[in-house]
Write a protein that holds these residues in place. Structure first.
Motif, PDB file in Angstrom:
ATOM      1  N   MET A   1       0.826  -1.184   0.000  1.00 58.04           N
ATOM      2  CA  MET A   1       0.000   0.000   0.000  1.00 58.04           C
ATOM      3  C   MET A   1       0.873   1.252   0.000  1.00 58.04           C
ATOM      4  O   MET A   1       1.873   1.312   0.691  1.00 58.04           O
ATOM      5  CB  MET A   1      -0.916  -0.015   1.225  1.00 58.04           C
ATOM      6  CG  MET A   1      -1.751   1.205   1.366  1.00 58.04           C
ATOM      7  SD  MET A   1      -2.996   0.940   2.634  1.00 58.04           S
ATOM      8  CE  MET A   1      -4.266   1.970   1.996  1.00 58.04           C
ATOM      9  N   LEU A   2       0.485   2.214  -0.771  1.00 59.92           N
ATOM     10  CA  LEU A   2       1.236   3.459  -0.905  1.00 59.92           C
ATOM     11  C   LEU A   2       1.108   4.279   0.378  1.00 59.92           C
ATOM     12  O   LEU A   2       0.014   4.472   0.888  1.00 59.92           O
ATOM     13  CB  LEU A   2       0.674   4.231  -2.102  1.00 59.92           C
ATOM     14  CG  LEU A   2       1.448   5.460  -2.526  1.00 59.92           C
ATOM     15  CD1 LEU A   2       1.532   5.506  -4.038  1.00 59.92           C
ATOM     16  CD2 LEU A   2       0.763   6.694  -2.002  1.00 59.92           C
ATOM     17  N   ARG A   3       2.245   4.723   0.898  1.00 59.91           N
ATOM     18  CA  ARG A   3       2.261   5.521   2.139  1.00 59.91           C
ATOM     19  C   ARG A   3       2.145   6.995   1.814  1.00 59.91           C
ATOM     20  O   ARG A   3       2.838   7.503   0.940  1.00 59.91           O
ATOM     21  CB  ARG A   3       3.556   5.289   2.908  1.00 59.91           C
ATOM     22  CG  ARG A   3       3.655   3.914   3.504  1.00 59.91           C
ATOM     23  CD  ARG A   3       4.991   3.684   4.161  1.00 59.91           C
ATOM     24  NE  ARG A   3       5.212   4.574   5.301  1.00 59.91           N
ATOM     25  CZ  ARG A   3       6.361   4.622   5.972  1.00 59.91           C
ATOM     26  NH1 ARG A   3       7.376   3.872   5.634  1.00 59.91           N
ATOM     27  NH2 ARG A   3       6.495   5.448   7.002  1.00 59.91           N
ATOM     28  N   GLU A   4       1.270   7.684   2.539  1.00 61.55           N
ATOM     29  CA  GLU A   4       1.104   9.119   2.387  1.00 61.55           C
ATOM     30  C   GLU A   4       1.231   9.779   3.748  1.00 61.55           C
ATOM     31  O   GLU A   4       0.895   9.192   4.773  1.00 61.55           O
ATOM     32  CB  GLU A   4      -0.257   9.455   1.786  1.00 61.55           C
ATOM     33  CG  GLU A   4      -0.429   8.965   0.368  1.00 61.55           C
ATOM     34  CD  GLU A   4      -1.758   9.373  -0.229  1.00 61.55           C
ATOM     35  OE1 GLU A   4      -1.902  10.566  -0.582  1.00 61.55           O
ATOM     36  OE2 GLU A   4      -2.650   8.516  -0.319  1.00 61.55           O
ATOM     37  N   GLN A   5       1.725  11.013   3.726  1.00 60.12           N
ATOM     38  CA  GLN A   5       1.888  11.773   4.959  1.00 60.12           C
ATOM     39  C   GLN A   5       1.664  13.238   4.625  1.00 60.12           C
ATOM     40  O   GLN A   5       2.141  13.718   3.594  1.00 60.12           O
ATOM     41  CB  GLN A   5       3.303  11.553   5.506  1.00 60.12           C
ATOM     42  CG  GLN A   5       3.628  12.333   6.749  1.00 60.12           C
ATOM     43  CD  GLN A   5       5.013  11.993   7.261  1.00 60.12           C
ATOM     44  OE1 GLN A   5       5.404  10.828   7.306  1.00 60.12           O
ATOM     45  NE2 GLN A   5       5.778  13.014   7.625  1.00 60.12           N
ATOM     46  N   SER A   6       0.956  13.930   5.484  1.00 57.48           N
ATOM     47  CA  SER A   6       0.752  15.369   5.293  1.00 57.48           C
ATOM     48  C   SER A   6       1.949  16.120   5.828  1.00 57.48           C
ATOM     49  O   SER A   6       2.533  15.730   6.838  1.00 57.48           O
ATOM     50  CB  SER A   6      -0.502  15.831   6.028  1.00 57.48           C
ATOM     51  OG  SER A   6      -1.638  15.261   5.455  1.00 57.48           O
ATOM     52  N   GLY A   7       2.296  17.204   5.160  1.00 63.67           N
ATOM     53  CA  GLY A   7       3.378  18.035   5.658  1.00 63.67           C
ATOM     54  C   GLY A   7       4.131  18.731   4.548  1.00 63.67           C
ATOM     55  O   GLY A   7       3.795  18.623   3.371  1.00 63.67           O
ATOM     56  N   ASN A   8       5.146  19.438   4.959  1.00 65.34           N
ATOM     57  CA  ASN A   8       5.994  20.190   4.045  1.00 65.34           C
ATOM     58  C   ASN A   8       7.261  19.382   3.771  1.00 65.34           C
ATOM     59  O   ASN A   8       7.970  19.007   4.709  1.00 65.34           O
ATOM     60  CB  ASN A   8       6.329  21.551   4.679  1.00 65.34           C
ATOM     61  CG  ASN A   8       7.185  22.408   3.792  1.00 65.34           C
ATOM     62  OD1 ASN A   8       8.312  22.042   3.453  1.00 65.34           O
ATOM     63  ND2 ASN A   8       6.665  23.561   3.419  1.00 65.34           N
ATOM     64  N   LEU A   9       7.537  19.137   2.509  1.00 63.38           N
ATOM     65  CA  LEU A   9       8.705  18.336   2.123  1.00 63.38           C
ATOM     66  C   LEU A   9      10.007  18.959   2.632  1.00 63.38           C
ATOM     67  O   LEU A   9      10.921  18.248   3.059  1.00 63.38           O
ATOM     68  CB  LEU A   9       8.723  18.196   0.600  1.00 63.38           C
ATOM     69  CG  LEU A   9       9.413  16.997  -0.006  1.00 63.38           C
ATOM     70  CD1 LEU A   9       8.902  15.688   0.552  1.00 63.38           C
ATOM     71  CD2 LEU A   9       9.253  17.011  -1.513  1.00 63.38           C
ATOM     72  N   TRP A  10      10.090  20.277   2.609  1.00 59.95           N
ATOM     73  CA  TRP A  10      11.322  20.938   3.065  1.00 59.95           C
ATOM     74  C   TRP A  10      11.494  20.833   4.580  1.00 59.95           C
ATOM     75  O   TRP A  10      12.624  20.770   5.072  1.00 59.95           O
ATOM     76  CB  TRP A  10      11.374  22.380   2.583  1.00 59.95           C
ATOM     77  CG  TRP A  10      11.565  22.427   1.099  1.00 59.95           C
ATOM     78  CD1 TRP A  10      10.672  22.833   0.167  1.00 59.95           C
ATOM     79  CD2 TRP A  10      12.727  21.992   0.372  1.00 59.95           C
ATOM     80  NE1 TRP A  10      11.189  22.686  -1.099  1.00 59.95           N
ATOM     81  CE2 TRP A  10      12.461  22.177  -1.003  1.00 59.95           C
ATOM     82  CE3 TRP A  10      13.963  21.458   0.735  1.00 59.95           C
ATOM     83  CZ2 TRP A  10      13.374  21.855  -2.004  1.00 59.95           C
ATOM     84  CZ3 TRP A  10      14.880  21.144  -0.258  1.00 59.95           C
ATOM     85  CH2 TRP A  10      14.587  21.343  -1.601  1.00 59.95           C
ATOM     86  N   ASP A  11      10.400  20.784   5.328  1.00 59.70           N
ATOM     87  CA  ASP A  11      10.520  20.563   6.776  1.00 59.70           C
ATOM     88  C   ASP A  11      11.089  19.180   7.058  1.00 59.70           C
ATOM     89  O   ASP A  11      11.934  19.007   7.938  1.00 59.70           O
ATOM     90  CB  ASP A  11       9.154  20.699   7.462  1.00 59.70           C
ATOM     91  CG  ASP A  11       8.642  22.130   7.497  1.00 59.70           C
ATOM     92  OD1 ASP A  11       9.438  23.072   7.271  1.00 59.70           O
ATOM     93  OD2 ASP A  11       7.434  22.308   7.741  1.00 59.70           O
ATOM     94  N   VAL A  12      10.634  18.193   6.286  1.00 56.43           N
ATOM     95  CA  VAL A  12      11.145  16.827   6.422  1.00 56.43           C
ATOM     96  C   VAL A  12      12.636  16.802   6.076  1.00 56.43           C
ATOM     97  O   VAL A  12      13.443  16.179   6.776  1.00 56.43           O
ATOM     98  CB  VAL A  12      10.335  15.862   5.522  1.00 56.43           C
ATOM     99  CG1 VAL A  12      10.968  14.491   5.471  1.00 56.43           C
ATOM    100  CG2 VAL A  12       8.905  15.772   5.998  1.00 56.43           C
ATOM    101  N   HIS A  13      13.017  17.498   5.017  1.00 61.04           N
ATOM    102  CA  HIS A  13      14.419  17.576   4.605  1.00 61.04           C
ATOM    103  C   HIS A  13      15.266  18.230   5.696  1.00 61.04           C
ATOM    104  O   HIS A  13      16.355  17.742   6.026  1.00 61.04           O
ATOM    105  CB  HIS A  13      14.520  18.358   3.285  1.00 61.04           C
ATOM    106  CG  HIS A  13      15.891  18.422   2.719  1.00 61.04           C
ATOM    107  ND1 HIS A  13      16.700  19.527   2.868  1.00 61.04           N
ATOM    108  CD2 HIS A  13      16.603  17.526   2.004  1.00 61.04           C
ATOM    109  CE1 HIS A  13      17.845  19.310   2.259  1.00 61.04           C
ATOM    110  NE2 HIS A  13      17.817  18.089   1.727  1.00 61.04           N
ATOM    111  N   THR A  14      14.762  19.311   6.270  1.00 65.42           N
ATOM    112  CA  THR A  14      15.485  20.017   7.333  1.00 65.42           C
ATOM    113  C   THR A  14      15.716  19.117   8.538  1.00 65.42           C
ATOM    114  O   THR A  14      16.726  19.236   9.226  1.00 65.42           O
ATOM    115  CB  THR A  14      14.710  21.288   7.748  1.00 65.42           C
ATOM    116  OG1 THR A  14      14.596  22.134   6.602  1.00 65.42           O
ATOM    117  CG2 THR A  14      15.410  22.052   8.842  1.00 65.42           C
ATOM    118  N   SER A  15      14.809  18.170   8.758  1.00 61.20           N
ATOM    119  CA  SER A  15      14.960  17.248   9.896  1.00 61.20           C
ATOM    120  C   SER A  15      16.000  16.150   9.623  1.00 61.20           C
ATOM    121  O   SER A  15      16.250  15.317  10.474  1.00 61.20           O
ATOM    122  CB  SER A  15      13.618  16.625  10.261  1.00 61.20           C
ATOM    123  OG  SER A  15      13.259  15.629   9.330  1.00 61.20           O
ATOM    124  N   GLY A  16      16.591  16.148   8.401  1.00 62.31           N
ATOM    125  CA  GLY A  16      17.653  15.194   8.091  1.00 62.31           C
ATOM    126  C   GLY A  16      17.280  14.098   7.115  1.00 62.31           C
ATOM    127  O   GLY A  16      18.106  13.239   6.793  1.00 62.31           O
TER     128      GLY A  16
END
Length: 160
Positions: A1-16
């Motif tokens: 099943m395809l995983r989805e998550q709400s949020g900002n891609l750059w925030d995820v990137h900033t977290s490492g």
């Protein structure tokens, strides 16, 4: 099943985390990849050498996904030309290559935008249906957060 998550891609990137950015296959005369809109533009603004690096790779090996470990980015071709809509077959081919890249680089996960949607002009439900068989649980597709007008705070009004 395809995983989805709400949020900002750059925030995820900033977290490492490692993220994918959607790209096209056009290289300018100066050797830089065209990265003039959307996530590609945002990435080029954050990493000014990226258009040159990506342009070199596209010229050398073609419009394929590339991993840039120093900046934790994977290019994700969704268009042949920036002027055209995204191509679902290119998206599928790119995902197959990204899956191999994830294996080779031993990446635990990759956060991706909804490929081809937005500036690519494709419908997410259509794309999702076509890519679901190609991805595993290491792929996490981000749903951008958009503040709804109905939930936006209202400013107080002042009467005279």
């Amino acid at each position: 099943m395809l995983r989805e998550q709400s949020g900002n891609l750059w925030d995820v990137h900033t977290s490492g985390e490692i993220i994918a950015i959607t790209t096209n296959g056009i290289v300018k005369a100066n050797g830089h990849a065209v990265m003039g809109a959307g996530l590609a533009k945002q990435a080029a603004e954050r990493y000014p050498d990226l258009p040159r690096w990506l342009g070199q790779r596209i010229r050398q090996d073609g419009n394929h996904p590339y991993f840039f470990p120093a900046i934790r980015l994977v290019s994700f071709p969704t268009k042949f030309d920036w002027k055209q809509p995204a191509d679902v077959h290119l998206i599928q081919d790119s995902l197959r290559l990204i899956r191999d890249l994830i294996e080779q680089a031993h990446l635990p996960r990759l956060f991706c935008p909804r490929p081809g949607c937005g500036l690519g002009q494709l419908d997410w439900q259509t794309v999702k249906h076509m890519i679901e068989p190609l991805v595993d649980d290491r792929f996490i597709f981000m749903t951008p957060l958009r503040e709804s007008l109905s939930t936006a705070p209202t400013l107080p009004t002042h009467s005279s």
